[in-house]
Design a protein around this motif. Structure first.
Motif, PDB file in Angstrom:
ATOM      1  N   THR A 110       0.835  -1.211   0.000  1.00  0.00           N
ATOM      2  CA  THR A 110       0.000   0.000   0.000  1.00  0.00           C
ATOM      3  C   THR A 110       0.864   1.253   0.000  1.00  0.00           C
ATOM      4  O   THR A 110       0.641   2.187  -0.778  1.00  0.00           O
ATOM      5  CB  THR A 110      -0.919   0.019   1.240  1.00  0.00           C
ATOM      6  OG1 THR A 110      -1.711  -1.168   1.249  1.00  0.00           O
ATOM      7  CG2 THR A 110      -1.829   1.247   1.229  1.00  0.00           C
ATOM      8  N   ILE A 111       1.869   1.243   0.878  1.00  0.00           N
ATOM      9  CA  ILE A 111       2.745   2.414   0.993  1.00  0.00           C
ATOM     10  C   ILE A 111       3.561   2.607  -0.283  1.00  0.00           C
ATOM     11  O   ILE A 111       3.753   3.731  -0.746  1.00  0.00           O
ATOM     12  CB  ILE A 111       3.651   2.281   2.236  1.00  0.00           C
ATOM     13  CG1 ILE A 111       2.796   2.413   3.495  1.00  0.00           C
ATOM     14  CG2 ILE A 111       4.752   3.332   2.232  1.00  0.00           C
ATOM     15  CD1 ILE A 111       3.503   2.065   4.767  1.00  0.00           C
ATOM     16  N   TYR A 112       4.034   1.504  -0.861  1.00  0.00           N
ATOM     17  CA  TYR A 112       4.802   1.590  -2.109  1.00  0.00           C
ATOM     18  C   TYR A 112       3.930   2.170  -3.226  1.00  0.00           C
ATOM     19  O   TYR A 112       4.366   3.046  -3.980  1.00  0.00           O
ATOM     20  CB  TYR A 112       5.310   0.202  -2.501  1.00  0.00           C
ATOM     21  CG  TYR A 112       6.084   0.181  -3.795  1.00  0.00           C
ATOM     22  CD1 TYR A 112       7.395   0.671  -3.849  1.00  0.00           C
ATOM     23  CD2 TYR A 112       5.522  -0.306  -4.967  1.00  0.00           C
ATOM     24  CE1 TYR A 112       8.118   0.661  -5.033  1.00  0.00           C
ATOM     25  CE2 TYR A 112       6.228  -0.314  -6.164  1.00  0.00           C
ATOM     26  CZ  TYR A 112       7.526   0.173  -6.175  1.00  0.00           C
ATOM     27  OH  TYR A 112       8.236   0.177  -7.356  1.00  0.00           O
ATOM     28  N   TYR A 113       2.690   1.696  -3.311  1.00  0.00           N
ATOM     29  CA  TYR A 113       1.758   2.176  -4.335  1.00  0.00           C
ATOM     30  C   TYR A 113       1.449   3.663  -4.141  1.00  0.00           C
ATOM     31  O   TYR A 113       1.489   4.447  -5.095  1.00  0.00           O
ATOM     32  CB  TYR A 113       0.464   1.358  -4.265  1.00  0.00           C
ATOM     33  CG  TYR A 113      -0.589   1.791  -5.249  1.00  0.00           C
ATOM     34  CD1 TYR A 113      -0.466   1.502  -6.609  1.00  0.00           C
ATOM     35  CD2 TYR A 113      -1.710   2.502  -4.826  1.00  0.00           C
ATOM     36  CE1 TYR A 113      -1.436   1.912  -7.516  1.00  0.00           C
ATOM     37  CE2 TYR A 113      -2.680   2.911  -5.713  1.00  0.00           C
ATOM     38  CZ  TYR A 113      -2.542   2.617  -7.067  1.00  0.00           C
ATOM     39  OH  TYR A 113      -3.499   3.031  -7.953  1.00  0.00           O
ATOM     40  N   VAL A 114       1.158   4.034  -2.884  1.00  0.00           N
ATOM     41  CA  VAL A 114       0.845   5.435  -2.588  1.00  0.00           C
ATOM     42  C   VAL A 114       2.065   6.319  -2.857  1.00  0.00           C
ATOM     43  O   VAL A 114       1.949   7.420  -3.397  1.00  0.00           O
ATOM     44  CB  VAL A 114       0.374   5.593  -1.117  1.00  0.00           C
ATOM     45  CG1 VAL A 114       0.253   7.066  -0.746  1.00  0.00           C
ATOM     46  CG2 VAL A 114      -0.960   4.894  -0.908  1.00  0.00           C
TER      47      VAL A 114
END
Length: 609
Positions: free
Chosen positions: A199-203
């Motif tokens: 999630t953090i990588y995508y965001v």
């Protein structure tokens, strides 16, 4: 090494804490047992519990085992045990913090040294690049690469490496001890963390793209403001304050909207991190509690406590995965941009066996042709000119006739496309560049002054400061009296690009800057255009005295009839159309005579007005 040591002493804390929690639980259990009647069944339970505790300590680190062994041998009271464990946790935190300090001192300071070296390397390389490079690249782009791109590379060599190493070590240590303690519970509680990392990588990817766009908008906004400040006199004279504000307001609104949208996206970051970490903690308590209640997997309250601390320790490293990946991507892109310039080989270079000798001033253009590489303009065509030592030569022609190109070739800002340029019988390409330029003085038509004092601008080309030489050069350039009229005289600060001075003052200070070097060859490129007739006459008289033994080339679009030139060269479309003295050229009744008549008529009209 410091990262490993810092995290090693940090990872011992959950184990000590788990041991303390188990000790508290045991004390409470023993206290309850003492209140009850002792029977064989209770004794068996206590013995079984002690065996379970001994089995659990086998999963601890070797230092923790030694600590527990000493505690078991010393058998302190419950209060002392808790106090000793508390002090131990404090000591571990201090040791971990000390190595953390050394880690940051080593890596972050190292990255600053790399940044310093890289900026110096880029700046030095910029200065080696030829004039054509600067004509094809904007100053803003050069500045951006040196500031923003180097900063991003530093973020990789410092924080990214540090956080990546820290991430790997923390995850390695935590997973090792968690799996060693309870593999199944570890699997359950870590389930949300990969989702968090993704999630953090995508965001972060979205944030990076938006950030790039916002940086571009900010650059436009800054450029807009900078141009407005620099051109404030033009804006006011054309009464365009309102329209300029409207343009700035539009750019500012675009920046605001995009920055607000980015802030909304970033607002997902920390809540999602908190949610996933909360889920992991909840799973630890729920599943671990179930094991404790039903006596499965030899799980105790200390184990649950350890796992909660491990999860908390893993929170930042896992959340930093996207950030580290982003920094690495941005650093790679920035280094690629830097390499584009660092790999650029300057066209003008010092020869292998460069000649360094004192110039006498004999100049020969032998069938020289020159085509500007960026525009394809054929500036000089079959140009042949011999200027003997000590001669004073005027080069006259319309705008775009190739006059300035001659000066650029003499300074070796460019090399001839064809033909040869010789100074004292030596090909100009064989001279040491620095030595060659040190012995030539050049006054460009576009005067550039630095944001410094008048004195420092005049002695810009000197290795050692000399105020007497500054004053003498100012007298030759007929600007001494005006400088003495300034509030701080020669110590007066000149505004950006000489904005606080008049056009004529800037040109004369620029002339003084060239004369102070006392060179053998002097090149003036239309440097008297902003000077009135009386001051022009005074400067020419001074120059005639100063240039007695020197080779001088005066490039102009006007005719200086008061100056006794040895030769006047008339250019038209990059070729010589007329040469001779003033009287000889007038007798030819050609282009020079036409220019002279036009100039005389203009003088008569001005006199009548």
């Amino acid at each position: 090494m410091f990262i490993i040591l810092s995290n090693y002493f940090r990872i011992l804390s959950p184990q000590i804490t788990g041991y303390v929690v188990n000790a508290v639980e045991k004390e409470l259990t023993d206290s309850i047992s003492r209140k009850k009647a002792v029977d064989p069944a209770n004794n068996k339970a206590i013995i079984a519990e002690e065996k379970s505790q001994k089995k659990d300590t086998a999963n601890y680190d070797i230092l923790v085992k030694k600590f527990i062994r000493k505690m078991d041998v010393a058998k302190p009271s419950f209060g002392k045990k808790v106090a000793i464990c508390s002090i131990t946790l404090l000591v571990l935190a201090l040791i971990s913090g000390f190595f953390l300090f050394l880690m940051r001192q080593t890596i972050i300071v190292m990255s600053r040294h790399i940044e310093y070296d890289q900026k110096n390397e880029i700046y030095q390389h910029y200065q080696k690049l030829d004039l054509n490079f600067y004509k094809t690249h904007s100053t803003g782009d050069l500045m951006s690469r040196m500031a923003e791109d180097v900063s991003r590379v530093r973020m990789f060599t410092g924080p990214a490496i540090m956080y990546l190493s820290n991430l790997l070590v923390v995850i390695g240590f935590s997973l090792f001890f968690m799996i060693k303690k309870d593999p199944l519970l570890t699997l359950y509680v870590l389930t949300p963390l990969p989702i968090l990392a993704f999630t953090i990588y995508y965001v972060n990817n979205i944030i990076n793209k938006r950030s790039e766009h916002i940086q571009a908008l900010l650059s436009n906004l800054t450029t807009n403001a900078q141009e407005s400040y620099s051109g404030i006199r033009v804006i006011k004279s054309f009464v365009q304050e309102k329209s300029m504000f409207g343009f700035f307001n539009k750019n500012s609104e675009d920046y605001r909207k995009n920055a607000t949208d980015l802030a909304k996206i970033e607002s997902i970051y920390f809540p999602s991190m908190g949610l996933m970490i909360g889920l992991s903690t909840l799973l630890t308590i729920m599943i671990g509690g179930y094991y404790v209640i039903y006596g499965k997997h030899n799980t105790d309250i200390g184990t649950i406590t350890e796992f909660i601390i491990y999860i908390t320790m893993l929170m930042f490293p896992v959340s930093a995965i996207g950030w580290v990946a982003s920094m690495m991507q941005r650093a790679a892109a920035s280094q690629k941009r830097l390499n584009e310039f660092l790999d650029t080989v300057p066209v003008i270079q010092n020869p292998a066996n460069a000649i360094s000798k004192k110039l006498e001033g004999d100049i020969l253009f032998d069938n020289v042709e020159f085509v500007y590489p960026n525009t394809g303009i054929h500036a000089l065509k079959n140009f042949n000119l011999h200027i003997k030592k000590g001669q004073k030569v005027a080069i006259i022609g319309r705008t775009g006739s190739g006059k300035t190109t001659i000066a650029q070739l003499l300074l070796r800002m460019y090399d001839p496309t064809k033909g040869t340029l010789l100074i004292d019988g030596v090909d100009i390409k064989k001279f040491d560049l620095q030595h060659l330029r040190n012995q030539l003085s050049y006054v460009p038509q576009d005067v550039f002054l630095f944001s410094d004092t008048v004195s420092d601008n005049i002695q810009f080309g000197l290795d050692m400061k000399n105020e007497d030489m500054v004053k003498q050069a100012a007298i030759y350039a007929s600007v001494d009296k005006e400088i003495l009229g300034f509030a701080n005289q020669y110590a007066t600060m000149i505004g950006e690009r000489g904005v606080t001075l008049s056009g004529g003052q800037k040109q004369r200070i620029s002339i003084a800057r060239s004369l102070i070097k006392d060179p053998e060859i002097v090149v003036f490129d239309d440097c008297l255009s902003a000077i009135d007739a009386r001051t022009e006459k005074e400067i020419l008289n001074n120059l005639y005295e100063y240039l007695k033994s020197k080779t001088a080339i005066i490039i102009t679009h006007r005719i200086f009839s008061l100056f006794d030139f040895d030769m006047i060269v008339v250019l038209e479309d990059g070729a010589i159309v007329e040469t001779g003295t003033h009287q000889q050229l007038l007798a030819l009744n050609g282009y020079y005579a036409y220019l002279y008549d036009q100039q005389q008529q203009q003088k008569e009209e001005n006199a009548r007005i």
